[in-house]
Design a protein around this motif. Structure first.
Motif, PDB file in Angstrom:
ATOM      1  N   UNK A 550       0.847  -1.182   0.000  1.00  0.00           N
ATOM      2  CA  UNK A 550       0.000   0.000   0.000  1.00  0.00           C
ATOM      3  C   UNK A 550       0.885   1.234   0.000  1.00  0.00           C
ATOM      4  N   UNK A 551       0.776   2.045  -1.051  1.00  0.00           N
ATOM      5  CA  UNK A 551       1.555   3.280  -1.116  1.00  0.00           C
ATOM      6  C   UNK A 551       0.612   4.447  -0.831  1.00  0.00           C
ATOM      7  N   UNK A 552       1.106   5.433  -0.109  1.00  0.00           N
ATOM      8  CA  UNK A 552       0.272   6.586   0.255  1.00  0.00           C
ATOM      9  C   UNK A 552      -0.384   7.187  -0.980  1.00  0.00           C
ATOM     10  N   UNK A 553      -1.679   7.451  -0.860  1.00  0.00           N
ATOM     11  CA  UNK A 553      -2.428   7.991  -1.991  1.00  0.00           C
ATOM     12  C   UNK A 553      -3.354   9.089  -1.472  1.00  0.00           C
ATOM     13  N   UNK A 554      -3.352  10.250  -2.159  1.00  0.00           N
ATOM     14  CA  UNK A 554      -4.143  11.385  -1.648  1.00  0.00           C
ATOM     15  C   UNK A 554      -5.638  11.102  -1.617  1.00  0.00           C
ATOM     16  N   UNK A 555      -6.125  10.228  -2.456  1.00  0.00           N
ATOM     17  CA  UNK A 555      -7.566   9.990  -2.541  1.00  0.00           C
ATOM     18  C   UNK A 555      -8.013   8.832  -1.656  1.00  0.00           C
ATOM     19  N   UNK A 556      -7.319   7.695  -1.775  1.00  0.00           N
ATOM     20  CA  UNK A 556      -7.808   6.475  -1.117  1.00  0.00           C
ATOM     21  C   UNK A 556      -7.066   6.148   0.176  1.00  0.00           C
ATOM     22  N   UNK A 557      -6.165   7.025   0.616  1.00  0.00           N
ATOM     23  CA  UNK A 557      -5.364   6.719   1.815  1.00  0.00           C
ATOM     24  C   UNK A 557      -4.145   5.911   1.426  1.00  0.00           C
ATOM     25  N   UNK A 558      -4.402   4.705   0.990  1.00  0.00           N
ATOM     26  CA  UNK A 558      -3.328   3.920   0.386  1.00  0.00           C
ATOM     27  C   UNK A 558      -3.837   3.378  -0.941  1.00  0.00           C
ATOM     28  N   UNK A 559      -2.905   3.228  -1.881  1.00  0.00           N
ATOM     29  CA  UNK A 559      -3.246   2.609  -3.155  1.00  0.00           C
ATOM     30  C   UNK A 559      -2.406   1.353  -3.283  1.00  0.00           C
ATOM     31  N   UNK A 560      -2.994   0.340  -3.891  1.00  0.00           N
ATOM     32  CA  UNK A 560      -2.279  -0.931  -4.009  1.00  0.00           C
ATOM     33  C   UNK A 560      -1.338  -0.891  -5.211  1.00  0.00           C
ATOM     34  N   UNK A 561      -0.072  -1.175  -4.960  1.00  0.00           N
ATOM     35  CA  UNK A 561       0.904  -1.271  -6.044  1.00  0.00           C
ATOM     36  C   UNK A 561       1.409  -2.706  -6.072  1.00  0.00           C
TER      37      UNK A 561
END
Ligand code: WT7
Length: 656
Positions: A550-561
């Motif tokens: 999970x990488x920090x994402x402004x929209x979803x909190x974390x985004x799956x990479x």
């Protein structure tokens, strides 16, 4: 509002009943063992201790439990080396092969139990000659040669405490471990064979020892014949001492709770923890689980655990469990692709291996290499397969079953830890119906529960795996740090041992391990386990191995990479990457669809083969790499970073 526990996305409907062919003569063939053990776990373990092991003095108290400190089989005395070696010779089985050993270059040694008794006794006398006695710590830094189990058993014979340091570790790791436990003697070898060439070990010991004031002596086994420096007064050749010492060495009677060994867990951040294991409880559970989970029939079976003896798997399921049970084993020194990628299958065929125990990381590697390598060999001797170390993805499980197990062998997915000492959650081969990817249920006499954030039991769905009672092979603490022991394992959920793993329970009560909770991702408020997304990725026919973070994402909190390794011969086009992302959405749901998927040649792993997701998170978030000392191959992350940068530069390429 409470945070949700871990989501339950992945549904697996396949069920494989236990093969009828295993029932006749099975070590455990009746479901009632579970009820008997549950009715009175202490009586179950007391009986196991008395029937599985030979005690020189019987114990008077089964368990003293002062949470979180346990003592098992109090008052009992036994010697572990006697149980693993002498008693088999005394029973008339001295000619039975203990180890069919194969060196990487193809040289072989056959070691019977009589040979083992001679070697262990002499090695024990050599250690005594160097001043090692009861309670002293001995570090063992060796390749996978018979002298590694011999050295461990020699320590046990004289009541010394061994701490095995995996042969791939650096001098710094030796220094940390040797100093923490104040080791007085180091056992090593000139080197071993890896990837077709000698790999030196003694120079790492030489580099470490100037920083290790407690070490008085070094015992060196000759394996490769390469020149090594010997420090006069400190270093001694095993083959020279062997001829000088007595062949007899009476085994020292040890208390059930005397320390047998320390094994350091190489935590990814903090100082390594010296996990303490003692004598009677540890050996009872290692031996019983080995016999039951692998349905061991010592007169006819040829059992092979392909782990390194430097890990707990090797301690419990190469050395102590199998030898206590009088098993015949295979031991292999080298890498699985030397000289070719069929090496393990050649060995299975040559010795007629009946049980094979390996790790998901290896299985996914074989899957990546392709089906043709096992297909070259006759694997029909195999009866039972085992898996340990990580959650096994259902597709890797199916590949293992089909291509190694001939659609015939049940797979024992065994969940346990360095700290638990022996199997805790596992099927039993003749009675458990299997579901690909599930470790099924606790071993008889073990109690586990999945709990939510409040520590309340979850009857169906995801949560945290806890153990609710003491068990014989549990760690007795962390060397020199009882408070850290309590804090690390027993404080999150009061009264429970929390292992750090997520797990879910299905409608049939089966347990599914979901990976370390530190790795759980939070996407738009959903807690998604890395294991389930990785299993959905590996479910795609082009994918051999996957890691997600999970990488920090402004929209979803974390985004799956996601990072994927493709099967041999598959080309990683942009279309394929898109298809693989979509496959996750179809398989387990749109929330779990990775925001980006990158094709990589390799994944960063610890030396025991666990994926280091923390480093992938650093790459995904563009951070400098933290501590990489536990990484098996430091170049892997650089390559992934290089590709990530190239993808970012190329408009629309790869990640999207
Ligand atoms: C961690 C313990 C146990 C010997 C080798 C590793 C993971 C282990 C399984 C399994 C899912 C597993 C857990 C555990 N793990 N076996 N069958 N299914 N996960 O020993 O280095 O102490 O690691 O390995 O995360 O906590 P270890």
């Amino acid at each position: 509002m409470n945070e949700p526990t871990i989501e339950d996305y992945f549904h697996e409907d396949r069920v494989f009943p236990p093969p009828a062919s295993l029932q006749a003569g099975a070590v455990v063939s009746d479901e009632s063992v579970y009820d008997v053990a549950a009715a009175d776990p202490e009586a179950f373990w007391a009986d196991a201790a008395r029937t599985t092991l030979s005690w020189s003095t019987d114990f008077h108290t089964t368990l003293e439990w002062d949470l979180p400190f346990a003592k098992w089989f109090i008052g009992g005395e036994l010697n572990v080396a006697y149980n693993c070696v002498d008693r088999h010779v005394e029973a008339g089985n001295g000619d039975r092969v203990a180890f069919h050993w194969e060196g990487e270059p193809g040289d072989t040694r056959t070691i019977t139990y009589t040979d083992l008794l001679d070697d262990v006794s002499r090695f024990a006398n050599a250690l005594r000659h160097l001043g090692v006695g009861r309670g002293d710590r001995v570090a063992i830094y060796m390749p996978m040669i018979p002298e590694l189990p011999v050295a461990m058993l020699a320590c046990a014979r004289i009541g010394a405490v061994h701490t095995v340091i995996f042969g791939g570790f650096s001098p710094d790791s030796i220094v940390d471990r040797v100093n923490d436990s104040e080791v007085s003697c180091v056992v090593t070898a000139d080197g071993g064979f890896r990837r077709g060439a000698p790999a030196a070990l003694k120079p790492a010991v030489d580099a470490a020892l100037p920083s290790c004031p407690s070490v008085k002596s070094v015992l060196v086994v000759r394996r490769t014949g390469e020149t090594v420096e010997m420090t006069a007064g400190r270093d001694h050749w095993w083959h020279e001492l062997r001829e000088q010492v007595d062949a007899e060495c009476p085994p020292e009677p040890m208390g059930s709770e005397d320390l047998l060994f320390l094994l350091y867990t190489s935590g990814t951040t903090a100082k390594p923890k010296g996990i303490m294991h003692t004598t009677g409880g540890y050996l009872t559970q290692a031996a019983l689980t080995h016999a039951w989970v692998f349905d061991l029939r010592p007169e006819t079976d040829v059992y092979w655990c392909a782990a390194d003896a430097g890990w707990i798997t090797g301690h419990s399921y190469i050395v102590y469990g199998p030898l206590a049970n009088g098993a015949t084993q295979v031991m292999y020194e080298g890498t699985p692709d030397t000289p070719d990628k069929d090496r393990l299958w050649r060995i299975v065929e040559r010795y007629g291996v009946t049980q094979l125990y390996t790790a998901p990381t290896a299985i996914r590697m074989f899957m990546k290499w392709g089906d043709e390598f096992p297909a070259r060999c006759d694997l029909s001797s195999l009866r039972i397969l085992g898996s340990v170390g990580e959650p096994i993805n259902p597709e890797a499980w199916m590949w293992y079953r089909t291509h190694i197990g001939g659609d015939r062998c049940p797979i024992m997915d065994t969940w346990w830890q360095t700290e638990t000492g022996a199997h805790m959650i596992t099927p039993l081969p003749a009675i458990t119906a299997l579901k690909p990817g599930s470790a099924t249920r606790p071993f008889p006499g073990i109690t586990a529960e999945v709990v939510d954030d409040h520590g309340d039991p979850v009857t169906e769905g995801g949560g945290y795996l806890t153990l609710t009672g003491p068990w014989p092979s549990m760690l007795r603490g962390i060397w020199g740090d009882p408070e850290r022991y309590r804090e690390t394992y027993w404080s999150t959920y009061p009264g429970r041992y929390f292992a750090g793993d997520g797990a879910k329970v299905d409608a049939d009560g089966y347990l599914w391990l979901l990976g370390r909770v530190d790795d759980v991702m939070n996407v738009s408020g959903h807690r998604v386990s890395t294991t389930e997304v990785e299993s959905a990725l590996v479910d795609h026919p082009a994918v051999a191995e996957a890691a997600v973070v999970g990488a920090t994402d402004p929209v979803t909190g974390q985004a799956i990479v996601g990072y994927v390794i493709l099967r041999a011969g598959v080309d990683g086009s942009a279309e394929l990457v898109e298809e693989v992302r979509q496959h996750v959405a179809t398989k387990i749901g749109p929330t779990a669809r990775p925001k980006a998927v990158m094709v990589v040649p390799d994944l960063p792993k610890t030396r025991s083969g666990k994926i280091m997701r923390r480093l992938l998170r650093d790459v995904a978030e563009g951070r400098d790499l933290g501590d990489t000392t536990t990484l098996a191959d430091a170049t892997v992350v650089e390559e992934i970073r290089r590709r990530a940068a190239a993808d970012a530069d190329a408009p629309g390429g790869g990640a999207n």
